[in-house]
Structure formats: C-alpha cells, structure tokens
Design a protein around this motif. Structure first.
Motif, PDB file in Angstrom:
ATOM      1  N   ALA A  11      54.395  14.947  19.372  1.00  0.00           N
ATOM      2  CA  ALA A  11      55.177  15.550  20.078  1.00  0.00           C
ATOM      3  C   ALA A  11      56.588  16.047  19.599  1.00  0.00           C
ATOM      4  CB  ALA A  11      55.492  14.423  21.365  1.00  0.00           C
ATOM      5  N   SER A  17      55.151  18.224  24.719  1.00  0.00           N
ATOM      6  CA  SER A  17      55.477  17.128  25.488  1.00  0.00           C
ATOM      7  C   SER A  17      54.288  15.996  25.169  1.00  0.00           C
ATOM      8  CB  SER A  17      55.152  17.198  27.018  1.00  0.00           C
ATOM      9  OG  SER A  17      53.624  17.756  27.339  1.00  0.00           O
ATOM     10  N   LYS A  18      54.723  14.810  25.465  1.00  0.00           N
ATOM     11  CA  LYS A  18      53.860  13.654  25.279  1.00  0.00           C
ATOM     12  C   LYS A  18      52.307  13.923  25.749  1.00  0.00           C
ATOM     13  CE  LYS A  18      57.218  10.364  23.931  1.00  0.00           C
ATOM     14  NZ  LYS A  18      57.761   9.118  24.357  1.00  0.00           N
TER      15      LYS A  18
END
Length: 92
Positions: A11, A17-18
C-alpha cells in the motif's frame, strides 16, 4: 514480514489503500497457486520462478520406532530465485 506487514508495504509503495493492496496480493497468490496446481510454472523475471517438482516414492525411517516406512510419491512447490533477487539478498 507477515501478510499484514506485506500488505501495508505494498500500500505504501504503490500508493494504494490497504484494502486494494490485500485484493492485489490475494489475487496474485491465487493466480500462482492456480498455475502450480495445473502443473505450469510462473516466471517473474528478476524475482524468480515458481514450479512444481515430482518427488518419487522412497523409503524412510520412523524416528520414534526406528522401523522402515514407505513415503509416497508427491508433488512439491519449488522456488528458484532470479539473479536480481539473489544479488540483492547477498548485498550487505
């Protein structure tokens, strides 16, 4: 590094994003696993090659009883690092 740490690193480096990083990692692992179960190999130039190796049946010894046992033939996943990865690991 565990899976959670790897997702966080992906990320950070990729600017994702994660959640998206986890999806990408899971998809990558699934694709590699799928290829290996079909008997294909996966080559990532500079990183390495995942392949399947057949191990023949063999005779072993049970360490607890010292009796000979037959070990069945099986297939195992194998990874051979690429030149770039090997060089990077050996740098100080």
């Amino acid at each position: 590094m565990n899976k959670t740490e790897l997702i966080a690193k992906i990320a950070e480096v990729a600017g994702l994003s994660k959640v998206d990083s986890k999806k990408a990692l899971d998809a990558t692992v699934a694709a590699i696993k799928g290829a290996l179960t079909k008997g294909d190999k996966v080559q990532l130039i500079g990183f390495g090659t995942f392949s399947v190796k057949k191990q023949p049946a063999r005779e072993g010894i049970n360490p607890a009883t010292k009796k000979k046992i037959k070990i069945a033939a099986k297939k195992v996943a194998k990874f051979k690092p690429g030149a770039e990865l090997a060089t990077a690991v050996n740098k100080k």
